[in-house]
Write an enzyme that holds these catalytic residues in place. Structure first.
Site, PDB file in Angstrom:
ATOM      1  N   LYS A  17       0.817  -1.218   0.000  1.00  0.00           N
ATOM      2  CA  LYS A  17       0.000   0.000   0.000  1.00  0.00           C
ATOM      3  C   LYS A  17       0.849   1.266   0.000  1.00  0.00           C
ATOM      4  O   LYS A  17       0.501   2.248  -0.635  1.00  0.00           O
ATOM      5  CB  LYS A  17      -0.970  -0.003   1.177  1.00  0.00           C
ATOM      6  CG  LYS A  17      -0.339   0.259   2.530  1.00  0.00           C
ATOM      7  CD  LYS A  17      -1.398   0.396   3.604  1.00  0.00           C
ATOM      8  CE  LYS A  17      -0.769   0.634   4.958  1.00  0.00           C
ATOM      9  NZ  LYS A  17      -0.037   1.898   5.070  1.00  0.00           N
ATOM     10  N   THR A  18       1.987   1.233   0.739  1.00  0.00           N
ATOM     11  CA  THR A  18       2.832   2.437   0.794  1.00  0.00           C
ATOM     12  C   THR A  18       3.388   2.753  -0.589  1.00  0.00           C
ATOM     13  O   THR A  18       3.453   3.917  -1.006  1.00  0.00           O
ATOM     14  CB  THR A  18       3.980   2.234   1.794  1.00  0.00           C
ATOM     15  OG1 THR A  18       3.435   1.891   3.069  1.00  0.00           O
ATOM     16  CG2 THR A  18       4.811   3.496   1.937  1.00  0.00           C
ATOM     17  N   ASP A  42      -3.575   7.867   4.174  1.00  0.00           N
ATOM     18  CA  ASP A  42      -3.085   6.532   4.527  1.00  0.00           C
ATOM     19  C   ASP A  42      -3.807   6.040   5.782  1.00  0.00           C
ATOM     20  O   ASP A  42      -4.269   6.847   6.598  1.00  0.00           O
ATOM     21  CB  ASP A  42      -1.575   6.602   4.785  1.00  0.00           C
ATOM     22  CG  ASP A  42      -0.934   5.219   4.852  1.00  0.00           C
ATOM     23  OD1 ASP A  42      -1.584   4.230   4.465  1.00  0.00           O
ATOM     24  OD2 ASP A  42       0.229   5.136   5.294  1.00  0.00           O
ATOM     25  N   GLU A  43      -3.910   4.728   5.947  1.00  0.00           N
ATOM     26  CA  GLU A  43      -4.523   4.114   7.151  1.00  0.00           C
ATOM     27  C   GLU A  43      -5.900   4.720   7.427  1.00  0.00           C
ATOM     28  O   GLU A  43      -6.239   5.071   8.559  1.00  0.00           O
ATOM     29  CB  GLU A  43      -3.607   4.294   8.385  1.00  0.00           C
ATOM     30  CG  GLU A  43      -2.201   3.765   8.220  1.00  0.00           C
ATOM     31  CD  GLU A  43      -2.137   2.230   8.273  1.00  0.00           C
ATOM     32  OE1 GLU A  43      -3.204   1.579   8.304  1.00  0.00           O
ATOM     33  OE2 GLU A  43      -1.018   1.688   8.277  1.00  0.00           O
ATOM     34  N   GLN A  48      -8.109  -4.454   9.330  1.00  0.00           N
ATOM     35  CA  GLN A  48      -7.047  -4.118  10.272  1.00  0.00           C
ATOM     36  C   GLN A  48      -7.416  -2.910  11.144  1.00  0.00           C
ATOM     37  O   GLN A  48      -6.537  -2.260  11.701  1.00  0.00           O
ATOM     38  CB  GLN A  48      -5.734  -3.839   9.528  1.00  0.00           C
ATOM     39  CG  GLN A  48      -5.163  -5.061   8.822  1.00  0.00           C
ATOM     40  CD  GLN A  48      -3.760  -4.811   8.289  1.00  0.00           C
ATOM     41  OE1 GLN A  48      -2.784  -4.729   9.030  1.00  0.00           O
ATOM     42  NE2 GLN A  48      -3.657  -4.676   6.978  1.00  0.00           N
ATOM     43  N   ARG A  54       1.364 -10.927  10.516  1.00  0.00           N
ATOM     44  CA  ARG A  54       2.718 -10.413  10.775  1.00  0.00           C
ATOM     45  C   ARG A  54       3.776 -11.424  10.344  1.00  0.00           C
ATOM     46  O   ARG A  54       4.945 -11.065  10.177  1.00  0.00           O
ATOM     47  CB  ARG A  54       2.927 -10.106  12.260  1.00  0.00           C
ATOM     48  CG  ARG A  54       2.028  -9.049  12.909  1.00  0.00           C
ATOM     49  CD  ARG A  54       1.955  -7.779  12.121  1.00  0.00           C
ATOM     50  NE  ARG A  54       0.789  -7.787  11.243  1.00  0.00           N
ATOM     51  CZ  ARG A  54       0.631  -6.992  10.210  1.00  0.00           C
ATOM     52  NH1 ARG A  54       1.549  -6.116   9.890  1.00  0.00           N
ATOM     53  NH2 ARG A  54      -0.456  -7.057   9.455  1.00  0.00           N
TER      54      ARG A  54
END
Length: 729
Positions: free
Chosen positions: A41-42, A225-226, A256, A606
């Site tokens: 995503k980044t 973002d987020e 998330q 993770r």
């Protein structure tokens, strides 16, 4: 010959998969990018910015990018600089607070702020609130400063000034009045807290059409973002800036969204779809982090949530290893297994820093830390402190140190005014001067004092009296209650975790008593005071030696919340029992179970290559053994993805009776225990200090046996049978 800008933009897009390419090159419309864990995503967000600039659709000063951390903002600017030859200085890339501060500095007069207004960080804000409460003569027992701070910030994050807040009773009415006075104090002093930055900025844009139109005309593209972590006011602020014509490019993952306790609204994603008439929802589902067995397990778990936008992670990296599940007899067995596996992985060449040990709550770390400490494995607690270094634990240990030795000046100074009991700095200076003149301890000087210091002396004497003849765990329980620590943290914003840690200290005391730490059980003439001193020594040693320095190869310990955004080669997730994960509190909260499942999803994703999930048939919590069942999340993983390392039969009874949870089994007493117990449950007994009572339970064996008595005047108490000196009535 190719147009240079076309060639450059083509180079920007090299290496993107089809969905990433679609997201980066979307037309001028508001869009929602559902970016799964490890889906890049980044890269998509940064490439989108570079592509818009490179293709001439916007200038670097004509867009705004919002992140949730300064670190993320700096990383974005660094990547942009590497992608294209532009000067990022002056670009509007930053956090909500940072961008609002920038806008308010430019329009401080219109916002009603001085040009040199100062920002109160969290600690400064708390100090300001304490000063106000004192000025208003507010009882800080009824209105704890941290509780007031949490109330004010929550109101602001909902976009509410004091006059808009509902008050249903005298308590909430008083809180609203304090909020109003706090606002007046901040305005007089020309300061703004973090929540105020956003609220003041939103109010400015709402009422000043000229400024609002200016920024709406300037920022044709706003990228966030987020997005799943935005609260109500943050969403309203973005909506205000975007207006009717600008494009909001929101990147997030509703699966998330794990910060509901901080005010995050996963529902903002649904609102965004409706409010902005979103036509383009791009799902980034290809994962570049984990093998498919891990992703399939995560997908299976999260699929049980009903209120989600829906996506399914996949990878081209292959199936990988199965998810390993370990069923332990108890929490000590679980910790031993984890340590043994870590040793094996390390011997095979895995760096300790590539291994993470996750848990649902901080209190669970204590027994894991002890196992690592005993095995001489270096570890680092990520985003937190080691168990025995946490402030609430150090406070409790200081009280225990005073019970063991009242002349401990360091311990006395730590807690003489904590929780706050009105003993100020001047009083402490006078006390220290008296001790210096008389060449005595602070305690000896305090015993001569009057007023509030005398009250503290009486408190310690009361604790010491009650600690005589009781078990170590009862001393731990005693000091956390009588000192007022538990009551203090009940009113704190993060109080639930701190109280859980204090209760885990009782568990640590039980474990210390039952295990052979330094052969303390074999010392001739050992007394409870000796055992208390040894426990305090053990706590000091375990606190001071084994957290590795930054840069040193060390195992990573952290809560699942702290793990978000990180990845590791191997991940252990411990304590997967009903009541721990999902947390029992979630059963009573609206959509609480769905957030707990999202936490589990975050934890599982993770892991890159190997994932261990473990749970225990019995676990020591709050000084008592609880018999648990495996988390429902384990049942949601398809059997074909799992490798069960063992399947333990029911552990033999250890003599503890559980009274904690309605969904757990109760341990049965062995015949030997019953024979050794001189009192029957239900029998009336008398104690020299506590008076008459009824035996309600017992635990342990031989010299470690304890009896629980419900005294008519003192309530429930656990007493060491060896010292209790009960008589029948």
């Amino acid at each position: 010959m190719d147009n240079p800008s076309t060639t450059d933009s083509n180079q920007l897009l090299e290496g993107l998969n089809n969905k990433q390419l679609e997201a980066v090159t979307l037309p001028h419309q508001s869009s929602l990018i559902l970016a799964g864990a490890g889906s890049g995503k980044t890269r998509v967000l940064t490439t989108r910015i570079a592509w818009l600039i490179q293709t001439g659709q916007i200038s670097p000063m004509g867009l705004m990018a919002v992140t949730f951390t300064n670190k993320a903002a700096k990383e974005m600017l660094t990547r942009l600089t590497a992608m294209m030859p532009i000067n990022t200085r002056g670009m509007w890339v930053g956090t909500f607070h940072g961008l609002c501060n920038r806008l308010l500095r430019a329009h401080h007069r219109e916002a009603g702020l001085p040009s040199t207004f100062q920002i109160l960080d969290t600690a400064d804000q708390l100090s300001s609130i304490k000063r106000l409460l004192k000025l208003l003569n507010v009882d800080d027992e009824k209105f704890a400063p941290k509780q007031v701070q949490g109330y004010i910030n929550s109101c602001k994050e909902e976009g509410l000034r004091a006059d808009k807040v509902d008050a249903y009773d005298a308590h909430s009415q008083r809180l609203r009045e304090i909020y109003e006075e706090y606002d007046k104090q901040c305005n007089r002093e020309g300061v703004a807290d973090f929540a105020e930055l956003l609220l003041r900025c939103y109010e400015l844009l709402e009422r000043d059409a000229h400024i609002r139109n200016h920024y709406q005309s300037r920022f044709k593209y706003i990228l966030v973002d987020e997005f799943q972590d935005t609260n109500r006011l943050q969403y309203l602020w973005l909506k205000m800036l975007a207006g009717k014509d600008n494009c909001l490019f929101a990147v997030g993952d509703d699966d998330q969204s794990i910060y509901g306790f901080r005010g995050a609204r996963v529902g903002n994603m649904r609102d965004f779809e409706n409010d902005f008439n979103v036509q383009n929802i791009v799902k980034l589902e290809e994962n570049y982090r984990s093998h498919s067995n891990i992703l399939d397990a995560a997908n299976a778990i999260i699929s049980h949530n009903k209120n989600r936008l829906g996506k399914n992670l996949w990878t081209a990296a292959g199936q990988g290893e199965p998810v390993r599940i370990y069923e332990a007899y108890n929490d000590q067995d679980e910790a031993s297994f984890i340590v043994d596996e870590i040793k094996m992985l390390h011997a095979e060449g895995t760096n300790l820093s590539e291994i993470a040990l996750l848990y649902r709550s901080n209190a669970q770390s204590r027994i894991l830390e002890h196992a690592l400490f005993s095995a001489n494995l270096p570890y680092r607690v990520y985003g937190g402190l080691r168990f025995f270094e946490r402030a609430e634990i150090k406070h409790a240990l200081a009280y225990m140190r005073l019970v063991a030795n009242a002349n401990d000046d360091t311990a006395l100074l730590r807690v003489i005014n904590f929780p706050a009991r009105g003993i100020g700095a001047r009083s402490l200076e006078n006390l220290q001067e008296t001790a210096r003149q008389q060449d005595c301890s602070l305690w000896a000087a305090a015993c001569q004092a009057t007023g509030k210091i005398a009250n503290f002396v009486n408190l310690i004497r009361e604790m010491t009296d009650q600690a005589y003849g009781v078990s170590l765990s009862e001393v731990a329980e005693l000091v956390t209650t009588v000192s007022g620590l538990k009551l203090h943290y009940q009113n704190a914003k993060d109080g639930e975790d701190r109280i859980a840690n204090l209760e885990e200290l009782v568990t640590a005391a039980v474990a210390f008593t039952n295990q052979d730490f330094g052969n303390h059980n074999n010392v001739d003439g050992d007394t409870e005071e000796d055992l208390l001193t040894q426990f305090l020594t053990h706590a000091s040693l375990e606190a001071g030696e084994h957290q590795a320095d930054v840069g040193y190869d060390a195992l990573q310990l952290m809560t699942v919340h702290a793990a978000k955004g990180l990845e590791f080669k191997t991940v252990f997730i411990s304590g997967l029992e009903e009541g721990l994960c999902p947390h029992e509190q979630s059963m009573y909260e609206n959509n609480g179970l769905e957030e707990e499942r999202r936490l589990m999803y975050v934890a599982v994703t993770r892991a890159r290559q190997r994932l261990y999930l473990s749970y225990a048939q019995s676990r020591m919590l709050h000084g008592k053994v609880r018999y648990g069942i495996a988390s429902r999340f384990l049942d949601e993983i398809p059997e074909e993805l799992i490798k069960r390392i063992n399947s333990k039969p029911a552990a033999k009874s250890n003599g503890y009776q559980n009274t904690e949870m309605p969904h757990v089994m109760t341990g049965h007493k062995s015949k030997a225990q019953k024979d050794a117990m001189p009192w029957k449950v239900g029998q009336s007994v008398s104690h020299a200090k506590f008076g008459n009572g009824v035996v309600v339970s017992y635990e342990g064996a031989a010299n470690d046996m304890r009896v629980q008595v419900n005294f008519s005047s003192e309530g429930l108490k656990w007493l060491a049978l060896e010292f209790a000196k009960l008589t029948s009535i």
